[in-house]
Design an enzyme around this catalytic site. Structure first.
Site, mmCIF file in Angstrom:
data_model
loop_
_atom_site.group_PDB
_atom_site.id
_atom_site.type_symbol
_atom_site.label_atom_id
_atom_site.label_comp_id
_atom_site.label_asym_id
_atom_site.label_seq_id
_atom_site.Cartn_x
_atom_site.Cartn_y
_atom_site.Cartn_z
ATOM 1 N N ASP A 81 17.900 7.214 -16.314
ATOM 2 C CA ASP A 81 16.787 6.494 -16.956
ATOM 3 C C ASP A 81 15.722 7.422 -17.541
ATOM 4 O OD1 ASP A 81 18.321 4.592 -15.723
ATOM 5 O OD2 ASP A 81 16.666 3.481 -14.854
ATOM 6 N N ASP A 141 18.211 1.700 -18.721
ATOM 7 C CA ASP A 141 18.032 0.261 -18.863
ATOM 8 C C ASP A 141 18.270 -0.107 -20.326
ATOM 9 O OD1 ASP A 141 17.362 0.049 -16.222
ATOM 10 O OD2 ASP A 141 15.261 -0.492 -16.547
ATOM 11 N N HIS A 199 17.749 -3.535 -21.621
ATOM 12 C CA HIS A 199 17.432 -4.924 -21.315
ATOM 13 C C HIS A 199 17.417 -5.829 -22.545
ATOM 14 C CE1 HIS A 199 16.748 -3.923 -17.242
ATOM 15 N NE2 HIS A 199 15.559 -3.382 -17.373
ATOM 16 N N HIS A 235 10.141 -3.574 -20.584
ATOM 17 C CA HIS A 235 10.476 -2.157 -20.792
ATOM 18 C C HIS A 235 11.912 -2.011 -21.241
ATOM 19 C CE1 HIS A 235 11.782 -3.076 -16.678
ATOM 20 N NE2 HIS A 235 12.707 -2.154 -16.859
ATOM 21 N N LYS A 250 22.516 -0.457 -18.247
ATOM 22 C CA LYS A 250 22.541 -1.474 -17.188
ATOM 23 C C LYS A 250 21.458 -2.500 -17.467
ATOM 24 C CE LYS A 250 20.035 2.034 -14.575
ATOM 25 N NZ LYS A 250 18.680 1.544 -14.479
ATOM 26 N N CYS A 255 15.491 3.898 -9.233
ATOM 27 C CA CYS A 255 16.822 4.032 -9.838
ATOM 28 C C CYS A 255 17.530 5.332 -9.483
ATOM 29 C CB CYS A 255 16.727 3.846 -11.351
ATOM 30 S SG CYS A 255 16.320 2.136 -11.797
HETATM 31 ZN ZN ZN Z 1 14.538 -2.259 -15.957
#
Ligand code: ZN
Length: 215
Positions: A23, A66, A68, A85, A111, A150
């Protein structure tokens, strides 16, 4: 700061080693440039340089992140714990430029890519473990953001998957939030689970014998 166990041999064989950035995305780093500052970890941008410097110790440099949706369940607007985010294809989801430059093509793992699923470890929701095994990787050198969410989840999963895991403490930063362990407590949890913690400088010296003599 000495975090390594002196008895641990930090020399790695690059042909069976991968370096992984967890991340290391603009959204998790402070700043006002596009994408930065969405959910920033203090000094989060400082993980990139020490991680990128280790790229030569592996035959794969992978990254997780991430990715998203705009209405993701983890966002406060949807009742989740975090501000919005790292929405996929937005600037916030982009890797720090030093990490993007080090990345092996095809080794980015996203993810949390659907509204109703979140994951702190890419091992939960991608074929990362299988890809690493297929590439002959047995040792992971890991850093990134954030130490106590994470990175912790990723390291614990990697150990469960049977990888040898070396965590680069100076290439990790944590956040403070209620109910979370601290950066140092998270590193201790990783050690208790079997990870080795060290620093980027110690790794570089251990893998450059001529430097070790000079030191
Ligand atoms: Zn996240």
């Amino acid at each position: 700061m000495r975090t390594a166990n002196p008895a641990v041999d930090l020399r790695v064989n690059p042909s069976i080693t991968a370096v992984g950035a967890v991340d290391a995305q603009k959204g998790f780093m402070p700043g006002t440039l596009p994408g930065f500052g969405e959910l920033p970890a203090p000094e989060g941008d400082q993980v990139a340089a020490p991680l990128a410097a280790l790229a030569g110790l592996g035959n794969v440099f992978f990254a997780t992140g991430d990715g998203h949706t705009a209405q993701h369940m983890s966002f406060t607007e949807q009742g989740g714990p975090w501000p919005a985010h790292c929405v996929l294809d937005s600037a916030g989801a982009e890797l720090h430029p030093l990490i993007a430059n080090a990345l092996t093509p095809g080794w980015m793992f996203y993810k949390g890519t659907t509204d109703d699923v979140d994951a702190y470890s890419a091992f939960e929701v991608t074929d990362l473990a299988a890809r690493l095994r297929a590439a002959g990787v047995r040792v992971l050198i890991i850093g990134g953001l954030v130490t106590n969410v994470c990175v912790l989840a990723t390291v614990l999963d990697a150990l469960r998957e049977g990888f040898v895991v070396i965590v680069v403490a100076d290439a990790c930063r944590g956040i403070q939030a209620p109910g979370l362990p601290s950066h140092q407590e998270a590193l201790e949890q990783m050690r208790q689970a079997g990870a080795v913690t060290t620093t980027s400088t110690e790794l570089l010296i251990a893998n450059a014998p001529e430097l070790a003599v000079a030191a």
